[in-house]
Design an enzyme around this catalytic site. Structure first.
Site, PDB file in Angstrom:
ATOM      1  N   PHE A 121     -20.703 -64.221  -5.388  1.00  0.00           N
ATOM      2  CA  PHE A 121     -19.881 -63.741  -6.501  1.00  0.00           C
ATOM      3  C   PHE A 121     -20.016 -64.719  -7.651  1.00  0.00           C
ATOM      4  CE2 PHE A 121     -16.084 -60.812  -7.069  1.00  0.00           C
ATOM      5  CZ  PHE A 121     -16.666 -59.741  -6.414  1.00  0.00           C
ATOM      6  N   GLN A 234      -8.283 -62.247 -18.843  1.00  0.00           N
ATOM      7  CA  GLN A 234      -9.685 -62.077 -18.441  1.00  0.00           C
ATOM      8  C   GLN A 234     -10.189 -60.654 -18.690  1.00  0.00           C
ATOM      9  OE1 GLN A 234     -11.090 -62.032 -14.106  1.00  0.00           O
ATOM     10  NE2 GLN A 234     -11.932 -63.958 -14.876  1.00  0.00           N
ATOM     11  N   HIS A 236     -13.121 -58.378 -17.638  1.00  0.00           N
ATOM     12  CA  HIS A 236     -14.209 -58.281 -16.653  1.00  0.00           C
ATOM     13  C   HIS A 236     -15.405 -57.648 -17.360  1.00  0.00           C
ATOM     14  CE1 HIS A 236     -16.409 -57.157 -13.056  1.00  0.00           C
ATOM     15  NE2 HIS A 236     -15.529 -57.779 -12.307  1.00  0.00           N
ATOM     16  N   LEU A 250     -12.945 -50.402 -12.788  1.00  0.00           N
ATOM     17  CA  LEU A 250     -13.785 -51.556 -12.453  1.00  0.00           C
ATOM     18  C   LEU A 250     -15.068 -51.195 -11.715  1.00  0.00           C
ATOM     19  CD1 LEU A 250     -13.499 -54.682 -12.733  1.00  0.00           C
ATOM     20  CD2 LEU A 250     -13.126 -54.663 -10.286  1.00  0.00           C
ATOM     21  N   GLU A 253     -18.055 -56.927  -9.184  1.00  0.00           N
ATOM     22  CA  GLU A 253     -19.076 -57.961  -9.313  1.00  0.00           C
ATOM     23  C   GLU A 253     -19.972 -57.985  -8.074  1.00  0.00           C
ATOM     24  OE1 GLU A 253     -17.035 -61.133 -11.157  1.00  0.00           O
ATOM     25  OE2 GLU A 253     -18.225 -62.630 -10.127  1.00  0.00           O
ATOM     26  N   ARG A 309     -17.250 -64.672 -15.663  1.00  0.00           N
ATOM     27  CA  ARG A 309     -16.964 -63.377 -16.293  1.00  0.00           C
ATOM     28  C   ARG A 309     -16.837 -63.472 -17.804  1.00  0.00           C
ATOM     29  NH1 ARG A 309     -12.681 -61.129 -11.750  1.00  0.00           N
ATOM     30  NH2 ARG A 309     -14.319 -60.623 -10.269  1.00  0.00           N
ATOM     31  N   HIS A 380      -8.827 -57.205 -17.275  1.00  0.00           N
ATOM     32  CA  HIS A 380      -8.839 -57.212 -15.818  1.00  0.00           C
ATOM     33  C   HIS A 380      -7.774 -58.078 -15.174  1.00  0.00           C
ATOM     34  CE1 HIS A 380     -10.582 -56.700 -11.914  1.00  0.00           C
ATOM     35  NE2 HIS A 380     -10.848 -57.977 -11.772  1.00  0.00           N
ATOM     36  N   ARG A 415     -10.531 -67.146 -14.300  1.00  0.00           N
ATOM     37  CA  ARG A 415     -10.532 -67.026 -12.832  1.00  0.00           C
ATOM     38  C   ARG A 415     -11.909 -66.650 -12.314  1.00  0.00           C
ATOM     39  NH1 ARG A 415      -9.888 -62.643  -8.960  1.00  0.00           N
ATOM     40  NH2 ARG A 415      -9.937 -61.175 -10.700  1.00  0.00           N
TER      41      ARG A 415
HETATM   42  C1  LIG Z   1     -10.206 -52.818  -9.413  1.00  0.00           C
HETATM   43  C2  LIG Z   1      -9.878 -54.235  -9.097  1.00  0.00           C
HETATM   44  C3  LIG Z   1     -10.622 -54.924  -8.160  1.00  0.00           C
HETATM   45  C4  LIG Z   1     -10.324 -56.246  -7.849  1.00  0.00           C
HETATM   46  N1  LIG Z   1     -11.064 -56.887  -6.907  1.00  0.00           N
HETATM   47  C5  LIG Z   1     -10.755 -58.160  -6.557  1.00  0.00           C
HETATM   48  C6  LIG Z   1     -11.483 -58.833  -5.540  1.00  0.00           C
HETATM   49  O1  LIG Z   1     -12.392 -58.293  -4.938  1.00  0.00           O
HETATM   50  N2  LIG Z   1     -11.141 -60.102  -5.246  1.00  0.00           N
HETATM   51  C7  LIG Z   1     -10.121 -60.754  -5.866  1.00  0.00           C
HETATM   52  O2  LIG Z   1      -9.855 -61.898  -5.547  1.00  0.00           O
HETATM   53  N3  LIG Z   1      -9.390 -60.111  -6.830  1.00  0.00           N
HETATM   54  C8  LIG Z   1      -9.683 -58.851  -7.181  1.00  0.00           C
HETATM   55  N4  LIG Z   1      -8.945 -58.206  -8.141  1.00  0.00           N
HETATM   56  C9  LIG Z   1      -7.728 -58.848  -8.657  1.00  0.00           C
HETATM   57  C10 LIG Z   1      -6.632 -58.713  -7.617  1.00  0.00           C
HETATM   58  O3  LIG Z   1      -6.717 -57.462  -6.987  1.00  0.00           O
HETATM   59  C11 LIG Z   1      -5.233 -58.847  -8.205  1.00  0.00           C
HETATM   60  O4  LIG Z   1      -5.181 -59.982  -9.020  1.00  0.00           O
HETATM   61  C12 LIG Z   1      -4.218 -58.999  -7.083  1.00  0.00           C
HETATM   62  O5  LIG Z   1      -4.327 -57.933  -6.181  1.00  0.00           O
HETATM   63  C13 LIG Z   1      -2.798 -59.117  -7.582  1.00  0.00           C
HETATM   64  O6  LIG Z   1      -1.969 -59.155  -6.461  1.00  0.00           O
HETATM   65  P1  LIG Z   1      -0.416 -59.457  -6.586  1.00  0.00           P
HETATM   66  O7  LIG Z   1       0.121 -59.521  -5.199  1.00  0.00           O
HETATM   67  O8  LIG Z   1      -0.204 -60.626  -7.475  1.00  0.00           O
HETATM   68  O9  LIG Z   1       0.157 -58.195  -7.349  1.00  0.00           O
HETATM   69  P2  LIG Z   1       0.034 -56.604  -7.033  1.00  0.00           P
HETATM   70  O10 LIG Z   1      -0.829 -56.293  -5.889  1.00  0.00           O
HETATM   71  O11 LIG Z   1      -0.236 -55.936  -8.292  1.00  0.00           O
HETATM   72  O12 LIG Z   1       1.482 -56.242  -6.673  1.00  0.00           O
HETATM   73  C14 LIG Z   1       2.490 -56.225  -7.671  1.00  0.00           C
HETATM   74  C15 LIG Z   1       3.696 -55.605  -7.040  1.00  0.00           C
HETATM   75  O13 LIG Z   1       4.819 -55.837  -7.868  1.00  0.00           O
HETATM   76  C16 LIG Z   1       5.548 -54.632  -8.015  1.00  0.00           C
HETATM   77  N5  LIG Z   1       6.323 -54.698  -9.241  1.00  0.00           N
HETATM   78  C17 LIG Z   1       5.880 -54.997 -10.487  1.00  0.00           C
HETATM   79  N6  LIG Z   1       6.917 -54.980 -11.349  1.00  0.00           N
HETATM   80  C18 LIG Z   1       8.021 -54.674 -10.630  1.00  0.00           C
HETATM   81  C19 LIG Z   1       9.398 -54.484 -10.947  1.00  0.00           C
HETATM   82  N7  LIG Z   1       9.864 -54.613 -12.183  1.00  0.00           N
HETATM   83  N8  LIG Z   1      10.241 -54.136  -9.955  1.00  0.00           N
HETATM   84  C20 LIG Z   1       9.810 -53.981  -8.683  1.00  0.00           C
HETATM   85  N9  LIG Z   1       8.516 -54.156  -8.320  1.00  0.00           N
HETATM   86  C21 LIG Z   1       7.646 -54.502  -9.287  1.00  0.00           C
HETATM   87  C22 LIG Z   1       4.485 -53.566  -8.002  1.00  0.00           C
HETATM   88  O14 LIG Z   1       5.010 -52.300  -7.764  1.00  0.00           O
HETATM   89  C23 LIG Z   1       3.600 -54.095  -6.872  1.00  0.00           C
HETATM   90  O15 LIG Z   1       4.162 -53.748  -5.628  1.00  0.00           O
HETATM   91  C24 LIG Z   1      -9.260 -56.890  -8.498  1.00  0.00           C
HETATM   92  C25 LIG Z   1      -8.508 -56.204  -9.445  1.00  0.00           C
HETATM   93  C26 LIG Z   1      -8.826 -54.888  -9.751  1.00  0.00           C
HETATM   94  C27 LIG Z   1      -8.048 -54.187 -10.801  1.00  0.00           C
END
Ligand SMILES: Cc1cc2nc3c(=O)[nH]c(=O)nc-3n(C[C@H](O)[C@H](O)[C@H](O)COP(=O)(O)OP(=O)(O)OC[C@H]3O[C@@H](n4cnc5c(N)ncnc54)[C@H](O)[C@@H]3O)c2cc1C
Length: 603
Positions: A121, A234, A236, A250, A253, A309, A380, A415
């Site tokens: 990656f 960021q 992407h 997306l 990568e 990126r 992203h 990142r």
């Molecule tokens: C298409 C895509 C592919 C990706 N692929 C990768 C990868 O391969 N490897 C990698 O390392 N990263 C990757 N990323 C980045 C990574 O997926 C995210 O940064 C990560 O999943 C974020 O996780 P999190 O637990 O911080 O938040 P999230 O998984 O977004 O969870 C946020 C949670 O908070 C809740 N929430 C938000 N606001 C409120 C509120 N006011 N009240 C109650 N609940 C709330 C939401 O409902 C959700 O449940 C990718 C991102 C995308 C978009």
């Protein structure tokens, strides 16, 4: 006090993505009563979309890898604005977190001798991403939620938190409503973990899900916590650009990790044209060497498509601006070409990149085993977020923790791909553990009934006010402002323009009117998201104006060079006594000598 549906827990986790679930699992295992609140259904948080994998220096594919190299890669990628202690903890603990996930039932792709397979990656020196095809996030969420449910978590799906509650300085819970019925809920808790993800829905072109409205960032800011590095958003390099309805989705990568190459309309591998100095001695000298790297040749250096990126995104933008773009304003990403190298290339592509194959086939009628994809940059990931203690993940507000994308520090100015999923596991666990400790040592905090009724009244205003603004129109206008004026390339006069427009949109949002009742009223939900989006957008624009240099994901046309004097502090945003955003520069402490030595050795 008005009657609200009330829930009492030791630890309240806001967010059911990877960070929230990992925190909840840890807190629950520590023996405290835990609730998880999520805007969407369990299993649907944004993490489910993660594709390429989890970065962890297990050395399964290349035994030269170690936490030291991962640490150095992360710091280099973040242009040394990272919290070095977080980068150290992350690099050291990620392998154990991945193995633990496997022990809980995650089925990773395997090496021939049965170990967890790791892929290349961008910005990672060695193949480091543990993955499940290109559906790693789905497996991660499935595993964590199964594990968490068996530990007895209370889960509140489709509930929105609107406000964090405090007793004096410390946290005492949160107030929100359920999206299904529109009833108000009081969550009393001794400790709260924010795990709300990012802010991508502040932009028009984004890979992010509808949930990404910066709620956690805004909730923390209004509760008195500090936000850090908010200028670093960021972009992407590879999102879909055609047809318009799928713009921004997306393209992992992982495509480039498997040998995919970027070409302009003249068929040139333009990424070879500009190699940043920091990466000059790690980048392939020829296309042939780049291919050998993707196929595991340890003597080869990585192809320039796997540079960080920020750099790849800017090179694509340059090709388009200088008239060498693809028909729909992007460039070509070609994985089909590997048929010149591999006998069973089509099957190989479908096996390694199943989601990409289906995504392009179904959404754009393109067979990626036969034709190139058209791609361009998409918003992203948010490097900026709640400033936390590196070891405990506690913010400046006692009892308020943050982990995952809504927290800052690990990634600095940029990142590396794969470092988010590992971040969620490493710091989600730590946040859960320390939140449980905090809760065990604390009595329940008081809740101010007037604050609850004020918040309820505020939340219901969109049904009652005389204004006629459409909340969706306000959100769309904001997305255009951020995309056009605080985007991938920034300029002072555009960002001042953005701030003026944000001010106007703030007052428009205060006139936003919704109709119907409170049950599943998405217009109402949007009206309530707007203040959060506007708060974070303003802070992003102000921090971006303040950083008068170009570094990592932050690129200024008017200050196109990196400036050493900006490399020694983070920009911190706090809410001032007058309610306005206050920015300060806080010095980055020098790394410990042993870590400094690792950085120097691996430069
Ligand atoms: C298409 C895509 C592919 C990706 N692929 C990768 C990868 O391969 N490897 C990698 O390392 N990263 C990757 N990323 C980045 C990574 O997926 C995210 O940064 C990560 O999943 C974020 O996780 P999190 O637990 O911080 O938040 P999230 O998984 O977004 O969870 C946020 C949670 O908070 C809740 N929430 C938000 N606001 C409120 C509120 N006011 N009240 C109650 N609940 C709330 C939401 O409902 C959700 O449940 C990718 C991102 C995308 C978009």
């Amino acid at each position: 006090m008005a009657e609200y549906i009330t829930h009492e827990h030791d630890v309240l986790v806001i967010g059911a993505g990877g960070a929230g679930l990992r925190a909840a699992v840890e807190a629950s295992a520590a023996g405290v009563k835990v609730a998880v609140v999520t805007k969407s259904l369990l299993g649907k948080a944004h993490t489910v979309m993660a594709e390429g994998g989890i970065a962890a220096a297990m050395g399964n594919v290349d035994d030269r890898d170690s936490w030291r190299v991962h640490f150095a890669d992360t710091m280099r990628g973040g242009q040394y604005l990272n919290d070095w202690r977080m980068a150290e903890v992350h690099a050291k603990e990620a392998p154990a977190r991945v193995r633990e996930l496997e022990a809980w039932g995650a089925l990773f792709d395997r090496t021939n001798d049965g170990r967890i397979l790791q892929r290349n990656f961008g910005g990672h020196r060695y193949p480091r991403l543990a993955h499940v095809g290109d559906r790693t996030g789905l497996e991660m969420i499935r595993t964590l939620q199964d594990h968490g449910i068996h530990l007895g978590l209370d889960v509140f799906m489709e509930h929105n938190v609107l406000k964090l509650l405090k007793d004096g300085d410390r946290i005492s819970g949160a107030f929100g409503y359920d999206r299904e019925r529109g009833r108000f809920h009081l969550f009393r808790a001794k400790a709260v973990v924010l795990a709300t993800g990012g802010i991508g829905r502040a932009y028009r072109i984004t890979s992010n899900s509808w949930e990404y409205t910066g709620d956690g960032h805004a909730l923390a800011y209004h509760a008195g916590a500090s936000l850090m590095d908010m200028e670093f958003v960021q972009f992407h390099p590879t999102g879909m650009i055609w047809p318009p309805s799928v713009q921004g989705i997306l393209v992992t990568e992982g495509v480039r990790g498997e040998g995919g190459v970027l070409r302009n309309k003249n068929g040139e591998r333009f990424m070879f044209h500009e190699i940043p100095t920091l990466y000059a001695n790690q980048t392939a000298d020829s296309e042939e060497e780049g291919w050998r790297y993707t196929q595991g040749d340890k003597a080869a250096k990585r192809p320039p498509e796997l540079l960080t990126r920020d750099h790849v995104a800017r090179c694509i933008r340059r090709e388009v601006r200088e008239g060498r773009g693809s028909p729909h304003g992007g460039v070509f990403l070609d994985i089909a070409w590997i048929k010149e190298k591999l006998p069973n290339a089509a099957e190989h592509i479908k096996k390694k990149l199943p989601s990409m194959y289906h995504q392009f086939k179904q959404l754009a009628d393109i067979d990626i085993t036969k034709e190139p994809m058209e791609v361009g940059p998409t918003t992203h990931y948010m490097m900026g977020g709640v400033r936390v203690d590196a070891d405990s993940q506690m913010s400046d507000v006692p009892g308020l923790f943050a982990a995952g994308e809504c927290a800052a520090g690990l990634h600095g100015a940029n990142r590396l791909g794969g470092n988010s999923l590992s971040d969620l596991l490493v710091f989600g666990k730590r946040a859960g553990e320390h939140a449980a400790d905090f809760a065990k040592a604390s009595a329940p905090g008081a809740v101010d009934p007037d604050e609850l009724s004020r918040t309820e009244k505020w939340a219901l205003q969109p049904f009652e006010r005389a204004g006629s603004e459409n909340p969706y129109a306000v959100q769309h206008a904001l997305q255009s402002v951020m995309q056009d004026f605080v985007g991938i390339v920034r300029h002072e006069h555009e960002m001042f323009e953005a701030l003026d427009r944000i001010r106007e949109l703030k007052s428009a949002s205060e006139r936003a009117r919704v109709y119907g009742n409170r049950e599943y009223n998405s217009g109402w939900h949007t009206a309530l998201d707007l203040p959060n989006l506007l708060t974070v957008s303003e802070i992003v624009a102000r921090a971006a104006l303040d950083r008068k240099e170009s570094r990592g994901a932050h690129f200024r046309d008017d200050f196109p060079l990196k400036d050493d004097k900006y490399g020694v502090f983070n920009i911190i945003a706090r809410k001032g006594a007058d309610g306005e955003v206050q920015l300060t520069h806080e010095p980055i402490p020098a790394p410990r000598d042993d870590l400094k030595q690792i950085i120097e050795e691996m430069k």
